[in-house]
Design a protein around this motif. Structure first.
Motif, PDB file in Angstrom:
ATOM      1  N   LEU A  50      59.881  90.489  64.910  1.00 12.14           N
ATOM      2  CA  LEU A  50      58.973  90.049  65.970  1.00 12.14           C
ATOM      3  C   LEU A  50      59.631  88.999  66.870  1.00 12.14           C
ATOM      4  O   LEU A  50      59.487  89.051  68.094  1.00 12.14           O
ATOM      5  N   MET A  51      60.376  88.058  66.289  1.00  9.00           N
ATOM      6  CA  MET A  51      61.068  87.046  67.102  1.00  9.00           C
ATOM      7  C   MET A  51      62.075  87.703  68.049  1.00  9.00           C
ATOM      8  O   MET A  51      62.207  87.292  69.201  1.00  9.00           O
ATOM      9  N   LEU A  52      62.781  88.715  67.541  1.00 10.87           N
ATOM     10  CA  LEU A  52      63.747  89.420  68.380  1.00 10.87           C
ATOM     11  C   LEU A  52      63.043  90.223  69.473  1.00 10.87           C
ATOM     12  O   LEU A  52      63.425  90.156  70.645  1.00 10.87           O
ATOM     13  N   LYS A  53      62.017  90.967  69.109  1.00  8.69           N
ATOM     14  CA  LYS A  53      61.305  91.803  70.090  1.00  8.69           C
ATOM     15  C   LYS A  53      60.590  90.976  71.151  1.00  8.69           C
ATOM     16  O   LYS A  53      60.414  91.429  72.272  1.00  8.69           O
ATOM     17  N   GLU A  54      60.197  89.758  70.812  1.00  4.15           N
ATOM     18  CA  GLU A  54      59.560  88.862  71.782  1.00  4.15           C
ATOM     19  C   GLU A  54      60.597  88.169  72.672  1.00  4.15           C
ATOM     20  O   GLU A  54      60.240  87.462  73.601  1.00  4.15           O
ATOM     21  N   GLY A  55      61.882  88.350  72.366  1.00  7.81           N
ATOM     22  CA  GLY A  55      62.938  87.734  73.179  1.00  7.81           C
ATOM     23  C   GLY A  55      63.114  86.248  72.927  1.00  7.81           C
ATOM     24  O   GLY A  55      63.702  85.546  73.748  1.00  7.81           O
ATOM     25  N   LEU A  56      62.628  85.761  71.798  1.00  2.00           N
ATOM     26  CA  LEU A  56      62.787  84.338  71.464  1.00  2.00           C
ATOM     27  C   LEU A  56      64.205  84.049  70.989  1.00  2.00           C
ATOM     28  O   LEU A  56      64.754  82.991  71.256  1.00  2.00           O
ATOM     29  N   ILE A  57      64.797  84.996  70.254  1.00  2.02           N
ATOM     30  CA  ILE A  57      66.161  84.875  69.744  1.00  2.02           C
ATOM     31  C   ILE A  57      66.960  86.034  70.313  1.00  2.02           C
ATOM     32  O   ILE A  57      66.511  87.180  70.261  1.00  2.02           O
ATOM     33  N   TYR A  58      68.155  85.738  70.818  1.00  7.93           N
ATOM     34  CA  TYR A  58      69.024  86.767  71.365  1.00  7.93           C
ATOM     35  C   TYR A  58      70.467  86.253  71.371  1.00  7.93           C
ATOM     36  O   TYR A  58      70.698  85.039  71.307  1.00  7.93           O
ATOM     37  N   PRO A  59      71.456  87.159  71.400  1.00  8.62           N
ATOM     38  CA  PRO A  59      72.864  86.752  71.256  1.00  8.62           C
ATOM     39  C   PRO A  59      73.340  85.731  72.296  1.00  8.62           C
ATOM     40  O   PRO A  59      74.077  84.796  71.959  1.00  8.62           O
ATOM     41  N   GLN A  60      72.941  85.900  73.537  1.00 10.53           N
ATOM     42  CA  GLN A  60      73.403  84.989  74.583  1.00 10.53           C
ATOM     43  C   GLN A  60      72.891  83.570  74.332  1.00 10.53           C
ATOM     44  O   GLN A  60      73.602  82.590  74.585  1.00 10.53           O
ATOM     45  N   LEU A  61      71.679  83.439  73.822  1.00 12.74           N
ATOM     46  CA  LEU A  61      71.123  82.135  73.475  1.00 12.74           C
ATOM     47  C   LEU A  61      71.940  81.486  72.365  1.00 12.74           C
ATOM     48  O   LEU A  61      72.297  80.309  72.441  1.00 12.74           O
ATOM     49  N   LEU A  62      72.253  82.271  71.328  1.00 16.19           N
ATOM     50  CA  LEU A  62      73.028  81.735  70.207  1.00 16.19           C
ATOM     51  C   LEU A  62      74.456  81.387  70.619  1.00 16.19           C
ATOM     52  O   LEU A  62      75.028  80.413  70.130  1.00 16.19           O
ATOM     53  N   THR A  63      75.028  82.155  71.544  1.00 17.81           N
ATOM     54  CA  THR A  63      76.356  81.824  72.078  1.00 17.81           C
ATOM     55  C   THR A  63      76.310  80.490  72.810  1.00 17.81           C
ATOM     56  O   THR A  63      77.151  79.612  72.581  1.00 17.81           O
ATOM     57  N   ASP A  64      75.335  80.316  73.686  1.00 16.76           N
ATOM     58  CA  ASP A  64      75.186  79.047  74.416  1.00 16.76           C
ATOM     59  C   ASP A  64      74.955  77.887  73.453  1.00 16.76           C
ATOM     60  O   ASP A  64      75.480  76.790  73.650  1.00 16.76           O
TER      61      ASP A  64
END
Length: 192
Positions: free
Chosen positions: A77-91
């Motif tokens: 659900l966190m992924l599908k809601e766009g709360l967590i994503y690779p670009q965020l974790l990279t930043d």
């Protein structure tokens, strides 16, 4: 009678699949509790705004992939809601490297590299085993979650701690509704 017994047993056993997974504080969590007491600074992270493609047990965020366990409904659900994503974790990784009080020589050497930020790129990771850390939050508008991350570039597991805030949440708000209406307000990462 046999049918009734089978149905009730099936419902009983499947209840744990849809139940909320919570964790109580253990010995390893002492450092995390200290971190939230001493180093916590609330932020507001943006939701993913690019193209998201969901396939079986993976989500493609533009051109970066995160795998997840389909039984882990919190992570999904966190992924599908766009709360967590690779670009965020990279930043987050780049920001952590630049702002940590670590070896200055290492920082200078990294910045001399042509594409030094590429070393922090998050892609093809697997997130799993999400659980709510009820011992880290006493406010019903704030929930903190622990998610295990396996990155093929590193031998050890990483643990991410995500704080979500839903200003309209009450004690009766389900975890699913909470996540759907929440904003990501803090990230913390440790290696195990």
């Amino acid at each position: 009678m046999k049918l009734l017994y089978t149905i009730s047993l099936s419902l009983f056993l499947s209840a744990s699949v849809f139940g909320q997974k919570t964790e109580k504080a253990g010995p390893k969590d002492k450092a995390v509790i200290e971190h939230f007491k001493n180093d916590y600074k609330k932020k507001n992270y943006k939701k993913f705004a690019g193209k998201m493609t969901v396939n079986d047990n993976q989500i493609l965020f533009d051109n970066k992939i995160i795998f997840y366990d389909k039984a882990d409904k919190i992570t999904e659900l966190m992924l599908k809601e766009g709360l967590i994503y690779p670009q965020l974790l990279t930043d987050y990784q780049i920001d952590k490297f630049e702002n940590e009080d670590s070896d200055r020589t290492q920082k200078r050497f990294a910045k001399l590299q042509k594409n030094w930020k590429d070393a922090f790129e998050v892609n093809n990771i697997k997130l799993s085993n999400a659980s709510e850390l009820t011992f880290l939050s006493s406010d019903e508008k704030v929930k903190r979650f622990k998610i295990v991350c396996k990155d093929p570039k590193f031998p050890n597991l990483m643990i991410y701690y995500f704080e979500l805030t839903d200003k309209n949440a009450t004690k009766g708000t389900s975890v699913q509704d909470f996540i759907k209406n929440a904003k990501l307000t803090y990230i913390y990462q440790r290696t195990e």
